[in-house]
Design an enzyme around this catalytic site. Structure first.
Site, PDB file in Angstrom:
ATOM      1  N   TYR A   1       0.855  -1.188   0.000  1.00 48.00           N
ATOM      2  CA  TYR A   1       0.000   0.000   0.000  1.00 48.00           C
ATOM      3  C   TYR A   1       0.888   1.233   0.000  1.00 48.00           C
ATOM      4  CZ  TYR A   1      -4.010   2.912   1.520  1.00 48.00           C
ATOM      5  OH  TYR A   1      -5.001   3.851   1.625  1.00 48.00           O
TER       6      TYR A   1
ATOM      7  N   LYS B   1      -1.613  -1.288  -3.925  1.00 48.89           N
ATOM      8  CA  LYS B   1      -2.727  -0.357  -3.766  1.00 48.89           C
ATOM      9  C   LYS B   1      -2.112   1.032  -3.906  1.00 48.89           C
ATOM     10  CE  LYS B   1      -6.373   1.374  -0.717  1.00 48.89           C
ATOM     11  NZ  LYS B   1      -6.966   1.354   0.644  1.00 48.89           N
TER      12      LYS B   1
END
EC number: 4.3.3.7
Length: 297
Positions: free
Chosen positions: A140, A168
Site C-alpha cells: 500500500y 494499492k
C-alpha cells in the site's frame, strides 16, 4: 516473475468495521455487511482492518475475531485481504501470521508510517513480511498518510519476490506508476476511487475503494467496460460516480461511510475516538453527493 494479472479480482472494498452502540465490535453486523458488499455491491474481495476499518483503534484480538467472521461469511465466494501493516516490522509479521492462520487469502501491507524509514528500510520491511508469510501481498503506497513513498526502484525490487503481487496505489503520480507497470508484473489497484479510470488507462486492473460501499455496482461496471474495450461507457460511468467517488472524502472516509450505512439501515455503528461521527450537515451533503451519482442513501 509472472503473477496472476488480477490476483484479487477487479473490485475490492476497504470495509468499515461495524461497532455496537456502546463501541464494541459488532461481529454479526460485520458478517452482514460483508455479505452485502459481495452479493449486492459486486465486490470480488474485501479488505479487512485497513485504515477505513479503523485499524489504528482496534486491538490485535479484535482484528483476528473480525477476520474470522468475514472469512466465514463470504470466504467461499470472495477473497478476504487482511490489513496487517504497521510501522513495526516485527508486529506486522505477528499480524501476518495471525491473519494466515485465521484464513485470510492475502495481506495488505502499508508503508511504515511516522518513523519515515529510508528506502533501504522500506525494502527490508516488505521483504521481511513476505518472507515470513505464505500469503500474497498487496503493498500500500500512500505517502500522504505514511509520510514516505515507495520509490519506483524499491517497487521494482519488491516485484522480484514471489509473494509481493500487487500495489494499492494512492501515490497520485501516474507517471511513477506507469514506470513501475512497464517494468514489473505487479497488479495495480487504485487506492483513490476517482483515479481508477486513469489508472486503468496505463495498465491498472481495478480498485480498492471506499465509496464502493455504495458505488460498487457502478465501479465494477466501469472497470468491466474498460476491460472490454468500451471506453466511452467506462467514461460515462466514471463521470456518473464522480460526485460520490470524491464526496466520500469530504471528511475521513470512515466517518462518511458509516454515516451512509447507518442511514441506509446497514451495519456500521459509531466511529471510535479520535474520529467523530458525522454531523447532520455532513450526512445531508453525503446524501446530495450520492443523489448526484444516482444513488439513494
Amino acid at each position: 516473475m509472472t503473477h496472476d494479472p488480477r490476483p484479487f479480482g477487479r473490485l475490492l472494498t476497504a470495509m468499515v468495521t461495524p461497532f455496537t452502540r456502546d463501541g464494541a465490535l459488532d461481529i454479526e453486523g460485520a458478517a452482514r455487511l460483508a455479505v452485502h458488499l459481495v452479493d449486492e455491491q459486486r465486490n470480488d474481495a474485501l479488505v479487512i482492518s485497513g485504515t477505513t476499518g479503523e485499524s489504528p483503534t482496534t486491538t490485535d484480538a479484535e482484528k483476528e475475531t473480525l477476520l474470522r467472521a468475514v472469512v466465514e461469511a463470504v470466504g467461499d465466494r470472495a477473497k478476504v485481504v487482511a490489513g496487517v501493516g504497521t510501522n513495526n516490522t516485527a508486529h506486522t509479521i505477528e499480524l501476518a501470521h495471525t491473519a494466515e492462520k485465521a484464513g485470510a487469502h492475502g495481506l495488505l501491507v502499508v508503508t511504515p508510517y511516522y518513523n519515515k524509514p529510508p528506502q533501504a528500510g522500506v525494502l527490508r520491511h516488505f521483504l521481511a513480511v513476505a518472507d515470513a508469510s505464505g500469503l500474497p501481498i498487496m503493498a500500500y503506497d500512500i505517502p500522504h498518510r505514511a509520510g514516505t513513498a515507495i520509490a519506483t526502484e524499491t517497487l521494482v525490487r519488491l516485484a522480484e519476490h514471489d509473494r509481493i503481487v500487487a500495489v494499492k496505489d494512492a501515490k497520485g503520480d501516474l507517471i511513477a506508476s506507469s514506470w513501475v507497470l512497464s517494468r514489473t508484473g505487479l497488479a495495480y489497484y487504485s487506492g483513490d476511487d476517482a483515479a481508477t479510470l486513469p489508472l486503468l488507462s496505463i495498465g491498472g486492473v481495478g480498485l480498492v475503494g471506499t465509496s464502493s460501499h455504495f458505488t460498487g455496482v457502478l465501479a465494477k461496471s466501469m472497470i468491466e467496460a474498460y476491460a472490454g474495450g468500451d471506453t466511452a461507457e467506462a467514461l460515462r460511468l466514471h463521470r456518473q460516480a464522480l460526485p460520490l467517488f470524491t464526496g466520500i472524502f469530504r471528511s475521513p472516509g470512515t466517518i462518511l461511510v458509516k454515516a451512509g450505512l447507518n442511514a441506509s439501515g446497514l451495519p456500521a455503528g459509531p466511529v471510535r475516538s479520535p474520529l467523530v461521527d458525522a454531523s447532520d450537515d455532513e450526512l445531508n451533503q453525503l446524501r446530495q453527493d450520492a443523489a448526484a451519482a444516482g444513488i439513494v442513501l
